[in-house]
Scaffold this motif. Structure first.
Motif, PDB file in Angstrom:
ATOM      1  N   ASP A 311       0.621   9.473  33.747  1.00 16.29           N
ATOM      2  CA  ASP A 311      -0.375  10.552  33.798  1.00 16.29           C
ATOM      3  C   ASP A 311      -1.773  10.094  33.392  1.00 16.29           C
ATOM      4  N   ASN A 312      -2.136   8.880  33.756  1.00 13.86           N
ATOM      5  CA  ASN A 312      -3.478   8.404  33.460  1.00 13.86           C
ATOM      6  C   ASN A 312      -4.437   8.807  34.588  1.00 13.86           C
ATOM      7  N   THR A 313      -5.652   9.195  34.218  1.00 15.39           N
ATOM      8  CA  THR A 313      -6.567   9.815  35.164  1.00 15.39           C
ATOM      9  C   THR A 313      -6.924   8.882  36.313  1.00 15.39           C
ATOM     10  N   ARG A 314      -7.283   7.663  35.966  1.00 13.16           N
ATOM     11  CA  ARG A 314      -7.610   6.682  36.997  1.00 13.16           C
ATOM     12  C   ARG A 314      -6.370   5.828  37.272  1.00 13.16           C
ATOM     13  N   SER A 315      -6.569   4.668  37.818  1.00 10.73           N
ATOM     14  CA  SER A 315      -5.432   3.869  38.268  1.00 10.73           C
ATOM     15  C   SER A 315      -4.570   3.361  37.117  1.00 10.73           C
ATOM     16  N   GLY A 316      -3.310   3.079  37.452  1.00 13.22           N
ATOM     17  CA  GLY A 316      -2.386   2.534  36.460  1.00 13.22           C
ATOM     18  C   GLY A 316      -2.804   1.147  36.017  1.00 13.22           C
ATOM     19  N   VAL A 317      -3.100   0.250  36.975  1.00 14.35           N
ATOM     20  CA  VAL A 317      -3.632  -1.093  36.690  1.00 14.35           C
ATOM     21  C   VAL A 317      -4.835  -1.326  37.581  1.00 14.35           C
ATOM     22  N   VAL A 318      -5.926  -1.845  37.009  1.00 10.41           N
ATOM     23  CA  VAL A 318      -7.144  -2.133  37.764  1.00 10.41           C
ATOM     24  C   VAL A 318      -7.595  -3.566  37.500  1.00 10.41           C
ATOM     25  N   PHE A 319      -7.925  -4.284  38.580  1.00 11.93           N
ATOM     26  CA  PHE A 319      -8.645  -5.546  38.503  1.00 11.93           C
ATOM     27  C   PHE A 319     -10.118  -5.209  38.734  1.00 11.93           C
ATOM     28  N   GLN A 320     -10.941  -5.400  37.719  1.00 15.25           N
ATOM     29  CA  GLN A 320     -12.339  -4.977  37.817  1.00 15.25           C
ATOM     30  C   GLN A 320     -13.165  -5.941  38.664  1.00 15.25           C
ATOM     31  N   ASN A 321     -14.072  -5.409  39.454  1.00 17.71           N
ATOM     32  CA  ASN A 321     -15.040  -6.212  40.198  1.00 17.71           C
ATOM     33  C   ASN A 321     -16.386  -6.099  39.493  1.00 17.71           C
ATOM     34  N   ASN A 351      -7.126  -3.441  43.083  1.00 21.97           N
ATOM     35  CA  ASN A 351      -7.831  -4.704  42.865  1.00 21.97           C
ATOM     36  C   ASN A 351      -9.095  -4.695  43.713  1.00 21.97           C
ATOM     37  N   PHE A 352     -10.230  -4.601  43.051  1.00 20.67           N
ATOM     38  CA  PHE A 352     -11.512  -4.488  43.742  1.00 20.67           C
ATOM     39  C   PHE A 352     -12.295  -5.799  43.715  1.00 20.67           C
ATOM     40  N   SER A 353     -11.646  -6.868  43.256  1.00 16.95           N
ATOM     41  CA  SER A 353     -12.326  -8.152  43.136  1.00 16.95           C
ATOM     42  C   SER A 353     -12.685  -8.714  44.512  1.00 16.95           C
ATOM     43  N   GLN A 354     -13.831  -9.373  44.585  1.00 16.28           N
ATOM     44  CA  GLN A 354     -14.268 -10.038  45.811  1.00 16.28           C
ATOM     45  C   GLN A 354     -14.423 -11.538  45.607  1.00 16.28           C
ATOM     46  N   ARG A 376      -4.504   8.699  45.808  1.00 15.35           N
ATOM     47  CA  ARG A 376      -5.152   8.084  46.961  1.00 15.35           C
ATOM     48  C   ARG A 376      -4.394   6.876  47.514  1.00 15.35           C
ATOM     49  N   PHE A 377      -3.819   6.031  46.651  1.00 18.82           N
ATOM     50  CA  PHE A 377      -3.135   4.848  47.171  1.00 18.82           C
ATOM     51  C   PHE A 377      -2.071   4.365  46.196  1.00 18.82           C
ATOM     52  N   SER A 378      -1.063   3.703  46.737  1.00 21.63           N
ATOM     53  CA  SER A 378      -0.068   3.043  45.898  1.00 21.63           C
ATOM     54  C   SER A 378      -0.622   1.709  45.406  1.00 21.63           C
ATOM     55  N   ILE A 379      -1.078   0.871  46.338  1.00 23.37           N
ATOM     56  CA  ILE A 379      -1.689  -0.419  45.999  1.00 23.37           C
ATOM     57  C   ILE A 379      -2.895  -0.621  46.911  1.00 23.37           C
ATOM     58  N   PHE A 380      -4.020  -0.991  46.311  1.00 21.58           N
ATOM     59  CA  PHE A 380      -5.201  -1.371  47.066  1.00 21.58           C
ATOM     60  C   PHE A 380      -5.616  -2.755  46.614  1.00 21.58           C
ATOM     61  N   HIS A 381      -5.896  -3.652  47.574  1.00 23.52           N
ATOM     62  CA  HIS A 381      -6.481  -4.924  47.163  1.00 23.52           C
ATOM     63  C   HIS A 381      -7.437  -5.437  48.220  1.00 23.52           C
ATOM     64  N   ASN A 382      -8.544  -5.997  47.762  1.00 25.98           N
ATOM     65  CA  ASN A 382      -9.523  -6.598  48.620  1.00 25.98           C
ATOM     66  C   ASN A 382      -8.951  -7.863  49.249  1.00 25.98           C
ATOM     67  N   LEU A 383      -9.428  -8.217  50.432  1.00 26.02           N
ATOM     68  CA  LEU A 383      -8.921  -9.418  51.096  1.00 26.02           C
ATOM     69  C   LEU A 383      -9.145 -10.673  50.268  1.00 26.02           C
ATOM     70  N   ALA A 384     -10.175 -10.667  49.419  1.00 17.33           N
ATOM     71  CA  ALA A 384     -10.441 -11.827  48.570  1.00 17.33           C
ATOM     72  C   ALA A 384      -9.490 -11.900  47.388  1.00 17.33           C
ATOM     73  N   ALA A 385      -8.601 -10.921  47.259  1.00 13.44           N
ATOM     74  CA  ALA A 385      -7.651 -10.893  46.139  1.00 13.44           C
ATOM     75  C   ALA A 385      -6.230 -10.915  46.692  1.00 13.44           C
ATOM     76  N   PRO A 386      -5.766 -12.057  47.169  1.00 11.53           N
ATOM     77  CA  PRO A 386      -4.446 -12.110  47.806  1.00 11.53           C
ATOM     78  C   PRO A 386      -3.330 -11.864  46.809  1.00 11.53           C
ATOM     79  N   HIS A 387      -2.323 -11.136  47.252  1.00  5.55           N
ATOM     80  CA  HIS A 387      -1.203 -10.791  46.400  1.00  5.55           C
ATOM     81  C   HIS A 387       0.112 -11.179  47.067  1.00  5.55           C
ATOM     82  N   VAL A 388       1.116 -11.380  46.216  1.00  7.56           N
ATOM     83  CA  VAL A 388       2.507 -11.427  46.655  1.00  7.56           C
ATOM     84  C   VAL A 388       3.146 -10.142  46.140  1.00  7.56           C
TER      85      VAL A 388
END
Length: 477
Positions: A311-321, A351-354, A376-388
């Motif tokens: 129940d956190n207002t913003r995202s559960g985990v954020v990678f800051q840009n 993940n909003f990192s570039q 809004r989303f389950s997972i969001f990540h910028n193309l510069a932040a590759p994930h597995v």
């Protein structure tokens, strides 16, 4: 000689017994055995007298009046026992009070009595109500600090420090603060209404965080409760390890009802690494967990596992840009996310990192449960932040950016992922363990690091994860 009224009804002065126990930790003694005459124990009471020689302050019936008098006059490895009452002083513990690894200096309340340092909101920036500076092997237990103009308790350029079972309330900055310190344990503390100064000063300094460690290594922040910071000013995160911290543990903390993010890791302009964040419960905060390199630093080898983010207002985990910080080897494993991301462009993991140098960011074995209208989303990540990303459960999956270049969409899910109600035992009571019929059971993978080791073999409660499959989320059935 005037003799003060005892702070408890009965003292047991059994010298033969006490002489056999001089080296015993008072924190582990029965309460009636603590108040005994000893050449290595010194007593303080609001009804005491600082003009007394040290040999009289060894006696609980003839204590000193101030805590500062005691810390200035003991030898390293001695114990200070403080009687209940309100002390209107700011205490500084310096090098002369240093203990040793075998015999640390102990400063604590008399068990069962409430010792309060009250700052009356008077003083200046960077002051603490209780400060340990350039000392080592100091243990502070069972004290309370209220109305501090800046910090409650702090450690500055120290090592081998323990802050245990303390409480702070209504401090303008951090409840507990550490700077340039090594081998510090911050455990079992209660931090309420920290960071009450909402503005930055003329130099741009904010009011820090509820528990702050900066440029600190070999640290442990565990089993603390942090709450009641409803205003999102220039500071106020729950726990922050920042400015190049390394070799740390943040575990088993309960952080709730604060306006900013619950746990924040920020390299600043430095390299920050090898920090384990596990078995924490972050509820009704501005965000759950966040990692950053706010001044362009590099944060790496970070392990986020077995956390409950609820129940956190913003995202559960954020990678800051922010200032293009760099992320490497960030592992988000076996966490349970529940209804985070309720305002703005937010979701469970963002993940909003570039920074195109980001490497090895893994999201595995998590449960993402979100039924809120503004999700809004389950997972969001910028193309510069590759994930597995694999072996996760989604209940009400939403893509990261429908139709956009940065999309994590339905097409990215595989047969290893689950889309179903995880069947928690009782959402209303926030029991996020799994029912026997949960589709999350045995759908996880035994997760190992690139060197073949694993930090993730126990769950939120310390139960062993074993076998060829693990359960998803923070709890092993």
């Amino acid at each position: 000689m005037k003799v003060e009224k005892p702070s408890i009804l009965i003292y047991l002065f059994v010298l033969l017994i006490s002489s056999c126990n001089l080296g015993t930790d008072p924190g582990n003694m029965p309460e009636e055995e603590v108040l005994v005459f000893s050449p290595t124990r010194f007593y303080v009471s609001v009804n005491g007298d600082d003009s007394r020689p040290a040999k009289e302050a060894n006696n609980p019936l003839t204590p000193w009046k101030t805590i500062q008098k005691a810390v200035d006059n003991i030898s390293g490895g001695d114990t200070i026992l403080i009687a209940g009452g309100t002390y209107l002083e700011k205490v500084i513990v310096s090098e002369s009070s240093s203990g040793t690894a075998e015999n640390p200096t102990l400063i604590r309340n008399i068990p069962g009595e409430t010792v309060t340092l009250n700052g009356n909101n008077e003083g200046s920036q960077w002051e603490s109500l209780f400060k340990v500076t350039q000392a080592e092997h100091i243990e502070v237990r069972g004290l309370s600090a209220i109305n501090g103009y800046w910090y409650g308790f702090s450690a500055d350029e120290t090592n081998h420090i323990k802050f245990d079972s303390l409480s702070t309330d209504n401090t303008r900055a951090s409840g507990i603060y550490s700077r340039v310190t090594s081998f510090i344990e911050i455990t079992n503390n209660k931090i309420r209404r920290a960071c009450q100064a909402q503005e930055r000063d003329a130099q741009g300094n904010g009011t820090q965080e509820c528990i702050t460690v900066g440029r600190t290594y070999n640290f442990k922040i565990s089993h603390n409760e942090i709450w009641d910071v409803p205003l999102a000013g220039e500071g106020g995160e729950g726990i922050d390890a920042k400015g190049g911290c390394f070799n740390g543990e943040i575990s088993n903390n309960y952080i709730h009802d604060i306006a900013r993010v619950g746990i924040y890791l920020d390299a600043g302009s430095h390299e920050e690494y090898n920090i384990r964040v596990f078995s924490n419960k972050v509820v009704r905060c501005g965000g759950g967990l966040s990692v950053a390199g706010e001044l362009g630093g590099h944060i790496r080898d970070i392990y986020l596992y077995n956390n409950l983010l609820v129940d956190n207002t913003r995202s559960g985990v954020v990678f800051q840009n922010i200032m293009n910080g760099r992320f490497s080897n960030i592992y988000i494993v076996n966490n349970t996310f529940f209804n985070n991301g309720q305002v703005g462009f937010a979701g469970e993991i963002g993940n909003f990192s570039q920074n195109e140098l980001n490497t090895n960011l893994q999201i595995v074995n998590n449960i993402f449960y979100n039924k809120t209208d503004n999700f809004r989303f389950s997972i969001f990540h910028n193309l510069a932040a590759p994930h597995v990303i694999h072996n996760n459960l989604y209940f009400d999956f939403k893509p990261g950016w429908a139709g956009g270049d940065n999309n994590f969409s339905q097409a990215n899910l595989t047969a290893l992922d689950v889309q179903a109600d995880p069947l928690f035992i009782d959402i209303d009571s926030q029991n996020f363990a799994l029912q026997a019929t949960s589709p999350a059971i045995s759908k996880g993978v035994p997760f190992k690091l690139p060197d073949g080791s694993s930090l993730f073999t126990t769950d939120f409660n310390g139960e062993i994860r074993s076998g060829g499959t693990w359960d998803l989320g923070a709890f092993q059935r």
